[in-house]
Design a protein around this motif. Structure first.
Motif, PDB file in Angstrom:
ATOM      1  N   THR A 152     -13.142 -40.470 -20.156  1.00  0.00           N
ATOM      2  CA  THR A 152     -12.584 -40.112 -21.337  1.00  0.00           C
ATOM      3  C   THR A 152     -11.807 -41.284 -22.407  1.00  0.00           C
ATOM      4  N   THR A 153     -11.519 -40.916 -23.437  1.00  0.00           N
ATOM      5  CA  THR A 153     -10.622 -42.100 -24.097  1.00  0.00           C
ATOM      6  C   THR A 153      -9.309 -41.806 -23.430  1.00  0.00           C
ATOM      7  N   GLN A 154      -8.606 -42.984 -23.816  1.00  0.00           N
ATOM      8  CA  GLN A 154      -7.348 -43.059 -22.950  1.00  0.00           C
ATOM      9  C   GLN A 154      -6.238 -42.061 -23.758  1.00  0.00           C
ATOM     10  N   LYS A 155      -6.471 -41.657 -25.114  1.00  0.00           N
ATOM     11  CA  LYS A 155      -5.722 -40.585 -25.742  1.00  0.00           C
ATOM     12  C   LYS A 155      -6.103 -39.189 -24.964  1.00  0.00           C
ATOM     13  N   SER A 156      -7.315 -38.900 -24.790  1.00  0.00           N
ATOM     14  CA  SER A 156      -7.538 -37.835 -23.883  1.00  0.00           C
ATOM     15  C   SER A 156      -6.836 -37.672 -22.540  1.00  0.00           C
ATOM     16  N   ALA A 157      -6.933 -38.678 -21.946  1.00  0.00           N
ATOM     17  CA  ALA A 157      -6.410 -38.777 -20.509  1.00  0.00           C
ATOM     18  C   ALA A 157      -4.914 -38.944 -20.639  1.00  0.00           C
ATOM     19  N   TYR A 158      -4.222 -39.312 -21.661  1.00  0.00           N
ATOM     20  CA  TYR A 158      -2.668 -39.170 -21.815  1.00  0.00           C
ATOM     21  C   TYR A 158      -2.196 -37.748 -21.842  1.00  0.00           C
ATOM     22  N   TYR A 159      -3.111 -37.133 -22.887  1.00  0.00           N
ATOM     23  CA  TYR A 159      -2.794 -35.601 -23.058  1.00  0.00           C
ATOM     24  C   TYR A 159      -3.009 -34.860 -21.919  1.00  0.00           C
ATOM     25  N   LEU A 160      -3.933 -35.231 -21.310  1.00  0.00           N
ATOM     26  CA  LEU A 160      -4.422 -34.428 -20.067  1.00  0.00           C
ATOM     27  C   LEU A 160      -3.011 -34.514 -19.033  1.00  0.00           C
ATOM     28  N   LEU A 161      -2.754 -35.856 -18.780  1.00  0.00           N
ATOM     29  CA  LEU A 161      -1.637 -36.108 -17.974  1.00  0.00           C
ATOM     30  C   LEU A 161      -0.357 -35.302 -18.504  1.00  0.00           C
ATOM     31  N   GLN A 162      -0.053 -35.310 -19.676  1.00  0.00           N
ATOM     32  CA  GLN A 162       1.236 -34.777 -19.984  1.00  0.00           C
ATOM     33  C   GLN A 162       1.035 -33.421 -20.026  1.00  0.00           C
ATOM     34  N   LYS A 163      -0.015 -32.481 -20.048  1.00  0.00           N
ATOM     35  CA  LYS A 163      -0.197 -31.446 -19.911  1.00  0.00           C
ATOM     36  C   LYS A 163       0.135 -30.889 -18.684  1.00  0.00           C
ATOM     37  N   VAL A 164      -0.273 -31.955 -17.544  1.00  0.00           N
ATOM     38  CA  VAL A 164      -0.293 -31.460 -16.142  1.00  0.00           C
ATOM     39  C   VAL A 164       1.424 -31.518 -15.709  1.00  0.00           C
ATOM     40  N   ARG A 165       1.970 -32.803 -16.379  1.00  0.00           N
ATOM     41  CA  ARG A 165       3.416 -33.010 -16.132  1.00  0.00           C
ATOM     42  C   ARG A 165       4.312 -31.599 -16.771  1.00  0.00           C
ATOM     43  N   TYR A 166       3.650 -31.328 -17.934  1.00  0.00           N
ATOM     44  CA  TYR A 166       4.477 -29.999 -18.637  1.00  0.00           C
ATOM     45  C   TYR A 166       4.497 -29.023 -17.459  1.00  0.00           C
ATOM     46  N   MET A 167       3.162 -28.686 -16.870  1.00  0.00           N
ATOM     47  CA  MET A 167       3.043 -27.689 -15.950  1.00  0.00           C
ATOM     48  C   MET A 167       3.849 -27.772 -14.644  1.00  0.00           C
ATOM     49  N   PHE A 168       4.173 -28.935 -14.333  1.00  0.00           N
ATOM     50  CA  PHE A 168       4.800 -29.475 -13.031  1.00  0.00           C
ATOM     51  C   PHE A 168       6.533 -28.746 -13.555  1.00  0.00           C
ATOM     52  N   GLU A 169       6.599 -29.231 -14.747  1.00  0.00           N
ATOM     53  CA  GLU A 169       8.176 -29.125 -15.131  1.00  0.00           C
ATOM     54  C   GLU A 169       8.530 -27.573 -15.187  1.00  0.00           C
ATOM     55  N   HIS A 170       7.423 -26.859 -15.792  1.00  0.00           N
ATOM     56  CA  HIS A 170       7.827 -25.584 -15.974  1.00  0.00           C
ATOM     57  C   HIS A 170       7.181 -24.349 -14.931  1.00  0.00           C
ATOM     58  N   ARG A 171       6.499 -25.070 -13.708  1.00  0.00           N
ATOM     59  CA  ARG A 171       6.074 -24.051 -12.777  1.00  0.00           C
ATOM     60  C   ARG A 171       6.625 -24.647 -11.487  1.00  0.00           C
TER      61      ARG A 171
END
Length: 297
Positions: free
Chosen positions: A105-124
């Motif tokens: 993917t693009t670096q931008k897409s990979a960044y947002y994917l990782l940020q979503k995963v980190r948000y999930m870790f934070e709130h779950r």
């Protein structure tokens, strides 16, 4: 076990999108699909395409992605799963640049994917209180100035942590390290009656009311006194700082909590098998994460 060996078995288990979808359906629902709109599990129809369902109760359509981190995402499940696998495999984290090259993917897409995963870790994350012997401490992340508590802190973000010896870690950025900030976190995260180990920072001086409290006197160059020490939490700080400096460099104060959540998850699953760690990530997926939530617009 080498990374290539593990990746070989990843693609053997998840060769295509269909295999990923079936696996996630099994993890989420078992053998009985449940409508994410109304909770009905009695009568749900599956369409011929195998991906779409219709609830006989509320008449609404849904898929296994509905109500999860994948909803409204154009990224295939296989790339999400491979990202989880790489997170579970890596002890040092993975950058968006590296991830983009691996999953295509693009670096931008990979960044947002990782940020979503980190948000999930934070709130779950687990809300279970720590107990037994628990170490508490704070550190500073970021900035160019080096110093002890508070010194140079205008360029740094304080991070507070509690760790149960032989057990779980809980860390989070805080506004400051005053008693009125730290005590409510301690009361929420640590079970009353536990044995707390800390240094002599003044914010911890009134913990004796609810806990057994032992203090190691760092200012007097005392670091261990029998069973009294804070080496466990200090070791965690050392790993966190190396991770941030080596992989993520300087995450902004706005997003630091997400990186702390990722580190916390990796620390708390450090003794799990690769498969168990991967499944724990999958099982956190029932959370919707919008673009706004990971950018704080």
């Amino acid at each position: 076990m080498s990374a290539n060996y593990n990746l070989f078995y990843f693609f053997k288990q998840f060769p295509d999108e269909e295999a990923c979808r079936e696996y996630f359906e099994k993890r989420r629902w078992g053998n009985t699909p449940v409508c994410p709109h109304c909770g009905n599990a009695q009568k749900v129809y599956r369409y011929k395409n195998r991906r779409t369902f219709k609830c006989a109760h509320c008449k609404r359509q849904f898929s296994v992605r509905t109500g999860t981190i994948y909803e409204n995402s154009n990224i295939p499940l296989q790339k999400w799963f491979l990202t989880y696998y790489l997170i579970a495999l890596s002890k040092k984290g993975i950058s968006s640049i590296e991830l983009a090259k691996i999953i295509g993917t693009t670096q931008k897409s990979a960044y947002y994917l990782l940020q979503k995963v980190r948000y999930m870790f934070e709130h779950r994350s687990s809300e279970n209180q720590l107990r037994g012997t628990v170490e508490v401490d704070e550190t500073y992340i970021g900035g160019r100035k080096r110093g002890k508590r508070g010194r140079g802190s205008e360029n740094k973000t304080p991070v507070f942590g509690v760790v149960q010896r032989g057990g779980r870690l809980s860390i989070m950025p805080v506004e400051n390290t005053k008693r009125k900030t730290l005590e409510p976190i301690i009361y929420k995260r640590i079970k009353s009656g536990s044995h707390i180990m800390s240094d002599e920072w003044w914010a911890y001086t009134k913990l004796d009311k609810n806990y057994k409290h032992s203090v190691v006197k760092h200012k007097s160059k005392e670091y261990v006194r029998g069973n009294v020490y804070t080496n466990t939490i200090e070791g965690a700080w050392s790993h966190l700082k190396r991770l941030i400096m080596g992989t993520y460099h300087r995450p902004s104060k706005k997003h630091l909590s997400k990186y702390c959540a990722e580190f916390q998850f990796n620390y708390n699953t450090r003794n799990d098998s690769l498969k168990a760690k991967f499944n724990k990530i999958i099982d956190k997926n029932q959370i919707r994460v919008s673009y706004r939530k990971i950018t704080d617009i």
